[in-house]
Design an enzyme around this catalytic site. Structure first.
Site, PDB file in Angstrom:
ATOM      1  N   LYS A  72      44.850 109.753  55.899  1.00 18.23           N
ATOM      2  CA  LYS A  72      43.434 110.152  55.921  1.00 18.23           C
ATOM      3  C   LYS A  72      42.535 109.063  56.519  1.00 18.23           C
ATOM      4  O   LYS A  72      41.577 109.369  57.217  1.00 18.23           O
ATOM      5  CB  LYS A  72      42.949 110.515  54.516  1.00 18.23           C
ATOM      6  CG  LYS A  72      43.573 111.800  53.980  1.00 18.23           C
ATOM      7  CD  LYS A  72      43.020 112.141  52.599  1.00 18.23           C
ATOM      8  CE  LYS A  72      43.713 113.364  52.028  1.00 18.23           C
ATOM      9  NZ  LYS A  72      43.126 113.791  50.755  1.00 18.23           N
ATOM     10  N   ASN A  96      40.377 114.679  56.074  1.00 16.22           N
ATOM     11  CA  ASN A  96      41.520 115.527  55.695  1.00 16.22           C
ATOM     12  C   ASN A  96      41.643 116.757  56.592  1.00 16.22           C
ATOM     13  O   ASN A  96      42.569 117.543  56.437  1.00 16.22           O
ATOM     14  CB  ASN A  96      41.434 115.950  54.217  1.00 16.22           C
ATOM     15  CG  ASN A  96      40.441 117.080  53.993  1.00 16.22           C
ATOM     16  OD1 ASN A  96      39.519 117.268  54.791  1.00 16.22           O
ATOM     17  ND2 ASN A  96      40.627 117.836  52.935  1.00 16.22           N
ATOM     18  N   GLY A 245      43.421 120.009  38.949  1.00 18.92           N
ATOM     19  CA  GLY A 245      42.863 120.054  40.294  1.00 18.92           C
ATOM     20  C   GLY A 245      43.450 121.106  41.222  1.00 18.92           C
ATOM     21  O   GLY A 245      43.220 121.042  42.434  1.00 18.92           O
TER      22      GLY A 245
END
Ligand code: ATR
Length: 274
Positions: A72, A96, A245
């Site tokens: 990233k 990303n 998440g």
């Protein structure tokens, strides 16, 4: 029947075998009638190899690339040198999502907005909330701007290595909300509205809580997904609403898909995809 031309997308990482991105994007594509091929691409962990993969992919007509660990920051540098960055990627110092827009490489970061969109889908009250962010690495940096834009009242950054929390805090001096920082073991309060775990505590086999047992929150989110972390278990025991998440992963993917295709994914109609 007319068949739509296929678009080509990839996710690049190292390791990459575990990635759920192909399943996510196939589900988005089915819902929005997009003909997509979405592959995983393993890349050696060095900047030259990563740059070569990006060049070959877009030169070959690729539409969109997701970038994951450990690339990233390299994707961010590449866009800084020879492309454009969104405000989110600029603040996160990480990319990303890559796309070629008008012949120019464009880097975005959808992680933080993915988190906020998931919190909003869960109906957790962000507006005016007192937020505690655990961790001061890339994952924390990436969610700061979207949280601020969502109207939270204050953000306290707490990190095991306290200095890193202060360093990250210093990057927020352009914003008017209340911000503060500390170590994990010297939090200046014992109650918050929303706690967000952006550390990799969940990956450690050590079951020790890194903060005081007395810390309470109304809502607790862990950016990792899978087995509930020691952090989520602590807040759940106290009656907090909790979430891992997985939803953030789905939402960040949907935002990448939207950038590449112009199609908005309807989360309510998606059902279980992974
Ligand atoms: P990422 O890009 O996922 O944020 P990172 O930049 O390596 O990854 O950051 C990992 C974060 O998890 C850091 O905030 C780290 O704390 P330190 O800065 O003190 O290293 C935190 N972290 C990792 N393992 C931890 C643990 N067992 N207890 C507390 N914090 C932990």
């Amino acid at each position: 029947m007319q068949t739509q031309p296929q678009i080509h997308c990839i996710v690049v990482g190292n390791p990459i075998a575990h990635s759920k991105s192909p399943e996510l994007h196939q589900a988005f594509a089915r819902q929005t009638n997009i003909n997509i091929s979405y592959q995983k691409q393993l890349c050696p962990n060095d900047k030259d190899s990563f740059t070569a993969v990006v060049e070959a992919f877009f030169h070959g007509g690729g539409t969109g690339m997701n970038v994951t660990v450990p690339f990233k920051e390299m994707a961010f540098e590449l866009c800084q040198q020879r492309g454009r960055l969104s405000a989110y990627a600029t603040q996160a110092k990480a990319v990303n999502t890559l796309a070629m827009i008008n012949g120019q490489l464009f880097g975005d970061n959808t992680d933080g907005r993915g988190l906020v969109n998931h919190l909003q889908q869960l109906n957790w009250p962000l507006n005016n909330a007192k937020v505690l962010l655990l961790g001061a690495g890339g994952a924390s940096r990436g969610v700061l701007l979207p949280l601020i834009q969502a109207g939270v009242k204050s953000i306290h950054i707490a990190n095991r290595t306290e200095q890193k929390a202060h360093d990250l805090l210093a990057e927020l001096n352009n914003f008017s909300l209340k911000t503060s920082a500390s170590g994990l073991d010297n939090l200046p309060f014992s109650k918050v509205d929303i706690v967000i775990n952006a550390t990799s505590i969940g990956l450690s086999t050590d079951n020790q809580l890194p903060f005081s047992q007395d810390l309470t929150a109304s809502y607790a989110y862990d950016m990792m997904y899978g087995k509930p972390s020691v952090v989520l278990q602590h807040f759940e025991k106290q009656g907090a609403k909790i979430s891992d998440g997985l939803g953030m992963l789905i939402h960040q993917g949907a935002l990448s898909f939207e950038l590449w295709t112009g199609k908005k994914v309807d989360m309510m109609q998606l059902g279980q995809i992974i």
